[in-house]
Design a protein around this motif. Structure first.
Motif, PDB file in Angstrom:
ATOM      1  N   THR A   7     -35.007  38.313 -24.392  1.00 47.63           N
ATOM      2  CA  THR A   7     -34.668  38.576 -25.796  1.00 47.63           C
ATOM      3  C   THR A   7     -33.232  38.181 -26.112  1.00 47.63           C
ATOM      4  OG1 THR A   7     -34.004  40.851 -25.289  1.00 47.63           O
ATOM      5  CG2 THR A   7     -36.298  40.484 -25.960  1.00 47.63           C
ATOM      6  N   TRP A   8     -32.400  38.074 -25.100  1.00 49.61           N
ATOM      7  CA  TRP A   8     -31.017  37.634 -25.246  1.00 49.61           C
ATOM      8  C   TRP A   8     -30.280  38.333 -26.387  1.00 49.61           C
ATOM      9  CZ3 TRP A   8     -30.907  35.907 -20.714  1.00 49.61           C
ATOM     10  CH2 TRP A   8     -31.896  35.082 -20.206  1.00 49.61           C
ATOM     11  N   GLY A   9     -30.458  39.637 -26.487  1.00 48.99           N
ATOM     12  CA  GLY A   9     -29.757  40.418 -27.500  1.00 48.99           C
ATOM     13  C   GLY A   9     -30.427  40.420 -28.861  1.00 48.99           C
ATOM     14  N   GLY A  10     -31.638  39.937 -28.951  1.00 50.95           N
ATOM     15  CA  GLY A  10     -32.353  39.900 -30.222  1.00 50.95           C
ATOM     16  C   GLY A  10     -33.835  40.086 -29.998  1.00 50.95           C
ATOM     17  N   ALA A  11     -34.622  39.111 -30.397  1.00 50.45           N
ATOM     18  CA  ALA A  11     -36.072  39.128 -30.189  1.00 50.45           C
ATOM     19  C   ALA A  11     -36.491  37.756 -29.658  1.00 50.45           C
ATOM     20  CB  ALA A  11     -36.804  39.433 -31.491  1.00 50.45           C
ATOM     21  N   ASN A  12     -37.353  37.766 -28.654  1.00 47.03           N
ATOM     22  CA  ASN A  12     -37.848  36.519 -28.063  1.00 47.03           C
ATOM     23  C   ASN A  12     -38.563  35.715 -29.149  1.00 47.03           C
ATOM     24  OD1 ASN A  12     -39.651  34.626 -26.770  1.00 47.03           O
ATOM     25  ND2 ASN A  12     -39.278  35.699 -24.864  1.00 47.03           N
ATOM     26  N   ASP A  13     -38.144  34.472 -29.319  1.00 52.67           N
ATOM     27  CA  ASP A  13     -38.699  33.645 -30.392  1.00 52.67           C
ATOM     28  C   ASP A  13     -39.691  32.601 -29.902  1.00 52.67           C
ATOM     29  OD1 ASP A  13     -36.772  32.131 -29.081  1.00 52.67           O
ATOM     30  OD2 ASP A  13     -36.045  31.170 -30.907  1.00 52.67           O
ATOM     31  N   ARG A  14     -40.150  32.716 -28.646  1.00 49.18           N
ATOM     32  CA  ARG A  14     -41.081  31.713 -28.121  1.00 49.18           C
ATOM     33  C   ARG A  14     -42.484  31.864 -28.661  1.00 49.18           C
ATOM     34  NH1 ARG A  14     -39.565  31.566 -21.780  1.00 49.18           N
ATOM     35  NH2 ARG A  14     -37.329  31.643 -22.106  1.00 49.18           N
ATOM     36  N   LEU A  15     -42.939  33.095 -28.839  1.00 50.25           N
ATOM     37  CA  LEU A  15     -44.287  33.304 -29.360  1.00 50.25           C
ATOM     38  C   LEU A  15     -44.419  34.712 -29.912  1.00 50.25           C
ATOM     39  CD1 LEU A  15     -46.569  34.854 -27.038  1.00 50.25           C
ATOM     40  CD2 LEU A  15     -45.089  33.286 -25.800  1.00 50.25           C
ATOM     41  N   ALA A  16     -45.455  34.945 -30.663  1.00 54.52           N
ATOM     42  CA  ALA A  16     -45.750  36.261 -31.216  1.00 54.52           C
ATOM     43  C   ALA A  16     -47.215  36.291 -31.640  1.00 54.52           C
ATOM     44  CB  ALA A  16     -44.861  36.568 -32.413  1.00 54.52           C
ATOM     45  N   LYS A  34     -29.460  30.696 -44.384  1.00 59.31           N
ATOM     46  CA  LYS A  34     -28.169  30.547 -45.072  1.00 59.31           C
ATOM     47  C   LYS A  34     -27.522  31.917 -45.299  1.00 59.31           C
ATOM     48  CE  LYS A  34     -26.166  27.786 -48.724  1.00 59.31           C
ATOM     49  NZ  LYS A  34     -26.455  26.840 -49.790  1.00 59.31           N
ATOM     50  N   GLU A  35     -28.329  32.878 -45.718  1.00 62.92           N
ATOM     51  CA  GLU A  35     -27.815  34.242 -45.922  1.00 62.92           C
ATOM     52  C   GLU A  35     -27.269  34.813 -44.614  1.00 62.92           C
ATOM     53  OE1 GLU A  35     -29.529  38.688 -47.012  1.00 62.92           O
ATOM     54  OE2 GLU A  35     -30.751  36.938 -47.477  1.00 62.92           O
ATOM     55  N   TYR A  36     -28.000  34.633 -43.546  1.00 63.68           N
ATOM     56  CA  TYR A  36     -27.597  35.160 -42.240  1.00 63.68           C
ATOM     57  C   TYR A  36     -26.296  34.521 -41.755  1.00 63.68           C
ATOM     58  CZ  TYR A  36     -27.808  36.230 -37.238  1.00 63.68           C
ATOM     59  OH  TYR A  36     -27.521  36.648 -35.967  1.00 63.68           O
ATOM     60  N   THR A  37     -26.192  33.207 -41.866  1.00 63.90           N
ATOM     61  CA  THR A  37     -25.030  32.497 -41.314  1.00 63.90           C
ATOM     62  C   THR A  37     -23.771  32.637 -42.169  1.00 63.90           C
ATOM     63  OG1 THR A  37     -25.788  30.419 -42.308  1.00 63.90           O
ATOM     64  CG2 THR A  37     -26.397  30.847 -39.994  1.00 63.90           C
ATOM     65  N   ARG A  38     -23.871  33.292 -43.306  1.00 62.09           N
ATOM     66  CA  ARG A  38     -22.656  33.576 -44.085  1.00 62.09           C
ATOM     67  C   ARG A  38     -21.751  34.554 -43.351  1.00 62.09           C
ATOM     68  NH1 ARG A  38     -25.997  34.286 -49.295  1.00 62.09           N
ATOM     69  NH2 ARG A  38     -26.114  32.140 -50.006  1.00 62.09           N
ATOM     70  N   THR A  39     -22.348  35.415 -42.556  1.00 67.96           N
ATOM     71  CA  THR A  39     -21.567  36.457 -41.884  1.00 67.96           C
ATOM     72  C   THR A  39     -21.655  36.417 -40.361  1.00 67.96           C
ATOM     73  OG1 THR A  39     -23.409  38.005 -42.061  1.00 67.96           O
ATOM     74  CG2 THR A  39     -21.774  38.041 -43.830  1.00 67.96           C
ATOM     75  N   LYS A  40     -22.572  35.619 -39.826  1.00 72.02           N
ATOM     76  CA  LYS A  40     -22.768  35.596 -38.376  1.00 72.02           C
ATOM     77  C   LYS A  40     -23.017  34.168 -37.905  1.00 72.02           C
ATOM     78  CE  LYS A  40     -25.257  40.021 -38.354  1.00 72.02           C
ATOM     79  NZ  LYS A  40     -25.151  40.433 -39.716  1.00 72.02           N
ATOM     80  N   PRO A  41     -22.606  33.876 -36.653  1.00 71.03           N
ATOM     81  CA  PRO A  41     -22.953  32.559 -36.097  1.00 71.03           C
ATOM     82  C   PRO A  41     -24.442  32.535 -35.764  1.00 71.03           C
ATOM     83  CG  PRO A  41     -21.801  33.875 -34.456  1.00 71.03           C
ATOM     84  CD  PRO A  41     -21.788  34.667 -35.736  1.00 71.03           C
ATOM     85  N   LEU A  42     -25.028  31.372 -35.802  1.00 71.59           N
ATOM     86  CA  LEU A  42     -26.457  31.252 -35.534  1.00 71.59           C
ATOM     87  C   LEU A  42     -26.759  31.422 -34.046  1.00 71.59           C
ATOM     88  CD1 LEU A  42     -29.321  30.759 -36.489  1.00 71.59           C
ATOM     89  CD2 LEU A  42     -28.892  28.303 -36.284  1.00 71.59           C
ATOM     90  N   HIS A  43     -27.638  32.329 -33.764  1.00 74.78           N
ATOM     91  CA  HIS A  43     -28.183  32.559 -32.420  1.00 74.78           C
ATOM     92  C   HIS A  43     -29.654  32.884 -32.666  1.00 74.78           C
ATOM     93  CE1 HIS A  43     -29.236  35.009 -28.888  1.00 74.78           C
ATOM     94  NE2 HIS A  43     -28.411  34.191 -28.258  1.00 74.78           N
ATOM     95  N   ALA A  44     -30.552  32.058 -32.140  1.00 71.70           N
ATOM     96  CA  ALA A  44     -31.975  32.128 -32.511  1.00 71.70           C
ATOM     97  C   ALA A  44     -32.577  33.517 -32.345  1.00 71.70           C
ATOM     98  CB  ALA A  44     -32.764  31.110 -31.701  1.00 71.70           C
ATOM     99  N   LEU A  48     -33.738  36.088 -35.338  1.00 69.55           N
ATOM    100  CA  LEU A  48     -35.103  36.593 -35.466  1.00 69.55           C
ATOM    101  C   LEU A  48     -35.114  38.120 -35.544  1.00 69.55           C
ATOM    102  CD1 LEU A  48     -38.137  36.243 -35.603  1.00 69.55           C
ATOM    103  CD2 LEU A  48     -38.145  36.043 -33.103  1.00 69.55           C
ATOM    104  N   LYS A  49     -34.296  38.778 -34.724  1.00 70.25           N
ATOM    105  CA  LYS A  49     -34.218  40.251 -34.772  1.00 70.25           C
ATOM    106  C   LYS A  49     -33.729  40.701 -36.140  1.00 70.25           C
ATOM    107  CE  LYS A  49     -33.949  44.437 -32.903  1.00 70.25           C
ATOM    108  NZ  LYS A  49     -34.564  45.357 -33.822  1.00 70.25           N
ATOM    109  N   TRP A  50     -32.773  39.984 -36.699  1.00 75.31           N
ATOM    110  CA  TRP A  50     -32.260  40.301 -38.032  1.00 75.31           C
ATOM    111  C   TRP A  50     -33.380  40.182 -39.070  1.00 75.31           C
ATOM    112  CZ3 TRP A  50     -31.658  37.218 -42.458  1.00 75.31           C
ATOM    113  CH2 TRP A  50     -30.845  37.735 -43.458  1.00 75.31           C
TER     114      TRP A  50
END
Length: 141
Positions: A7-16, A34-44, A48-50
């Motif tokens: 999950t690398w600090g979020g949610a596994n994005d390989r499948l669901a 775009k909304e997310y990256t206004r305040t945070k760097p992109l981390h997949a 996804l957790k956000w």
């Protein structure tokens, strides 16, 4: 259902696996990028957790393991730990600090695998022992 591993600090994005409404949010998650990256760097995985939290999606752990196998038949080194990772050990299986992930990195770099594998952290050993103890106590006599 979301994989509990990597999950690398979020949610596994390989499948669901999800109902159609949830899958629609999952599948169109780029529209909030775009909304997310206004305040945070992109981390997949963090992104996804956000999205999951933002939409109040309910998740449960998917215990299916999905290792990456390369065209030459070799397993991706960081996925070697998945054969040892359990739902009980997910706190370790989901971080870069996982000793089994570190073993995969060291092994890929050509380090002596047996020496590295023998140096698993005491916290990992304690978690493994606690998980085994819980499994034993849950098994009826």
């Amino acid at each position: 259902l979301v994989p509990y591993w990597h999950t690398w600090g979020g949610a596994n994005d390989r499948l669901a696996a999800a109902k159609p409404a949830t899958a629609a949010v999952w599948g169109t998650r780029l529209k909030w990028l775009k909304e997310y990256t206004r305040t945070k760097p992109l981390h997949a995985e963090a992104y996804l957790k956000w999205v999951i939290d933002r939409h109040r999606l309910k998740t449960r752990p998917l215990t299916l393991i999905g290792a990456r196998i390369r065209a030459n038949g070799a397993m991706f080194p960081r996925d070697a730990c998945l054969k040892h990772c359990t739902l009980e050990l997910r706190a370790f299986c989901s971080t870069v600090d996982c000793p089994l992930v570190a073993f995969g990195r060291d092994h890929a770099a050509g380090a002596a695998g047996t020496a590295t594998q023998g140096n698993l952290s005491s916290s990992f050993r304690a978690a493994a022992a606690a998980a085994a103890s819980r499994e034993e106590s849950a098994t009826p006599p």
